[in-house]
Design an enzyme around this catalytic site. Structure first.
Site, PDB file in Angstrom:
ATOM      1  N   ASN A 148       0.777  -1.168  -0.213  1.00  0.00           N
ATOM      2  CA  ASN A 148      -0.084   0.070   0.060  1.00  0.00           C
ATOM      3  C   ASN A 148       0.877   1.192  -0.039  1.00  0.00           C
ATOM      4  OD1 ASN A 148       0.758  -0.440   2.668  1.00  0.00           O
ATOM      5  ND2 ASN A 148      -1.192   0.043   3.432  1.00  0.00           N
ATOM      6  N   CYS A 281      -3.385   1.214   6.890  1.00  0.00           N
ATOM      7  CA  CYS A 281      -3.907   0.453   8.037  1.00  0.00           C
ATOM      8  C   CYS A 281      -4.457   1.629   9.164  1.00  0.00           C
ATOM      9  CB  CYS A 281      -2.458   0.085   8.763  1.00  0.00           C
ATOM     10  SG  CYS A 281      -1.667  -1.102   7.748  1.00  0.00           S
ATOM     11  N   GLU A 455       7.714   3.476  14.626  1.00  0.00           N
ATOM     12  CA  GLU A 455       8.449   3.943  13.477  1.00  0.00           C
ATOM     13  C   GLU A 455       8.270   5.260  13.188  1.00  0.00           C
ATOM     14  OE1 GLU A 455       8.506  -0.023  10.598  1.00  0.00           O
ATOM     15  OE2 GLU A 455       6.678   1.136  10.307  1.00  0.00           O
TER      16      GLU A 455
HETATM   17  C1  SIN Z   1      -0.145   1.845   6.639  1.00  0.00           C
HETATM   18  O1  SIN Z   1      -0.895   1.921   6.129  1.00  0.00           O
HETATM   19  O2  SIN Z   1       0.586   0.908   7.291  1.00  0.00           O
HETATM   20  C2  SIN Z   1       1.037   3.292   6.953  1.00  0.00           C
HETATM   21  C3  SIN Z   1       0.122   4.350   6.676  1.00  0.00           C
HETATM   22  C4  SIN Z   1       0.919   5.624   6.893  1.00  0.00           C
HETATM   23  O3  SIN Z   1       2.170   5.706   7.107  1.00  0.00           O
HETATM   24  O4  SIN Z   1       0.389   6.572   6.917  1.00  0.00           O
END
Ligand code: SIN
Length: 476
Positions: A148, A281, A455
């Site tokens: 993604n 996510c 992270e």
């Molecule tokens: C993810 O969908 O795992 C990361 C989304 C983001 O960094 O905003």
């Protein structure tokens, strides 16, 4: 333009008989890349293990300068990287450019953090003794990354690993290896030693995962993906007590209280739910909207959704593209049909999305109830289910009633409620009156079955370092 973007890759990364990459906007073939079986992977892990000591011994400033050079190259090649990403992932060009900028920012951030991996001197507990702590790289790391965000999910793992003095091997998602390989080529061009950072599309993903979990040189695995696969990795990595960072599934609530600024909430909903066609996510996965504002919110959100332009991300740079694959588009369609059969009502559905390609029409689903599957499944598509609630206690109960705990959002003008709800939500990240929380300067990560590890921010570097406590005795 495909040819121009492919020039980012080295000839040795391509293989006409290798892993074929398809454009989800139209099913066309983009390129085929070299794949690695476990014998080849083992050699790569051994080489990374040998390379890491020299890298860790370099002054932090030298590692930082090389990371900074990598960042500069990524920024300089933004347009080609963005086009490559649109071709393999489907996200529209503006979003792809945004991801290149977002992904590059992690390299810049960790180039700076490399120089700040401080230890400590701890006030002593006994005469003649002194206590210090050293922060040292964890060793050779492996990363398994999703489709993604084909670029940013790599930089936020490789950036801190290299900054800390580790080596890292990345297995990119099968659907989107091209951005990852372009990143590898640019890293080597910037001066990152070849064996220290490798991108390895696998012949079989689960075999590569097994090797990472069982090769004794791998001391840490960072995985972004489903909770289901995260649990398998956790169980297999337990055999050698490897360090893990797991960024897993989510089921983010987006709560709108009666006193919210409705236009701000609708803006936040659009950004949070429909970014990347709903495939993140941290996307708002279910909208909890209080009685007094419910109808107006649904109406305004539906009007905004109906105006989304859907099409091929190259020709439709600021609209919405396809989902990543036909399989995903079908999965989302099934979830929506099931919710409709249970009484949910589609509003604001975008008419006339392209017939060919992995498209799903953006839509708002009103009258959703907590017993429907769509209220519990991670949708990963452009669908906003809206659930009505009456009071704060009910909203909190629904919001926390999930095994997941990645991101949550809420909108209210009441300062006391802001603190109460912020503290009461069982999530790793909370957006208060804002739908976009991702940035390299903040710690990204979840709780409960959404995983652990952080992270970005200074915590992102700490995840790639061990603390060594040293006691110096006999000091008089
Ligand atoms: C993810 O969908 O795992 C990361 C989304 C983001 O960094 O905003």
């Amino acid at each position: 333009m495909t040819e121009l973007s492919l020039q980012l890759l080295r000839p040795d990364q391509l293989d006409p008989n290798g892993l074929a990459v398809t454009n989800p906007a139209n099913g066309s073939h983009v390129a085929a890349v070299r794949r690695y079986d476990n014998d080849a992977l083992k050699t790569i892990v051994d080489a990374a293990e040998a390379a890491r000591h020299g890298w860790a011994a370099r002054p932090a400033k030298e590692r930082s300068d090389i990371l900074r050079a990598w960042y500069d190259l990524i920024v300089a090649r933004t347009e080609e990287l963005a086009r490559l990403m649109t071709l393999e992932n489907g996200k529209p060009l503006d979003e792809a450019r945004g991801e290149v900028k977002y992904g590059a920012a992690f390299i810049e951030w960790f180039a700076e953090e490399a120089r700040r991996a401080y230890g400590e001197v701890i006030p002593t507990h006994a005469k003649g003794k002194r206590i210090v702590t050293l922060r040292q790289p964890v060793g050779t790391c492996a990363a398994i990354t999703p489709w993604n965000f084909p670029l940013a999910m790599i930089t936020r793992k490789a950036g801190p690993a290299l900054a800390a003095g580790c080596s890292i091997i990345v297995k990119p998602a099968e659907l989107t290896p091209l951005s990852a390989l372009a990143l590898e080529a640019l890293a080597h061009e910037a001066g990152v030693p070849r064996d220290l950072f490798r991108v390895v599309p696998a012949v079989k993903s689960s075999d590569a995962g097994d090797l990472f979990c069982t090769h004794p040189a791998i001391r840490k695995i960072s995985f972004t993906g489903s909770t289901q696969v995260g649990k398998i990795i956790m169980a297999k990595a337990a055999g050698q007590v490897k360090r893990l960072s797991l960024e897993l599934g989510g089921n983010a609530p987006f709560i709108v209280f009666d006193d919210a600024d409705i236009d701000r909430a609708v803006d936040g909903a659009m950004a949070s739910r429909y970014r990347n066609a709903g495939q993140t996510c941290v996307c708002a996965n279910r909208f909890l909207v209080q009685d007094g504002i419910h109808d107006a919110f649904v109406e305004k959100l539906a009007a905004r959704v109906a105006a989304i332009k859907v099409g091929d991300g190259i020709d439709n740079p600021s609209g919405m593209g396809p989902l990543v694959s036909d399989k995903d588009a079908n999965r989302v369609a099934k979830l929506v049909q099931q919710a409709e059969a249970q009484g949910a009502r589609s509003v604001g559905k975008v008419p006339g999305v392209p017939e060919a390609g992995a498209y799903h029409a953006p839509v708002v689903l009103a009258d959703v109830t907590t017993d429907m599957e769509i209220a519990h499944e991670e949708i990963f598509g452009p669908v906003a289910p809206v659930i009505r609630f009456t009071d704060e206690a009910e909203a909190m109960r629904i919001a926390n009633d999930t095994p997941y705990g990645l991101a949550a959002y809420f909108y209210t003008a009441d300062a006391a409620r802001q603190w109460r709800v912020m503290e009461g939500l069982e999530y790793g990240m909370v957006g208060v009156n804002d739908g976009l929380i991702s940035t390299e300067v903040a710690p990204f990560g979840g709780v409960k079955e959404s995983g652990f590890g952080r992270e970005g921010s200074s915590h992102g570097l700490a995840d790639y370092m061990n603390i060594k406590y040293c006691l110096l005795g006999g000091l008089g």
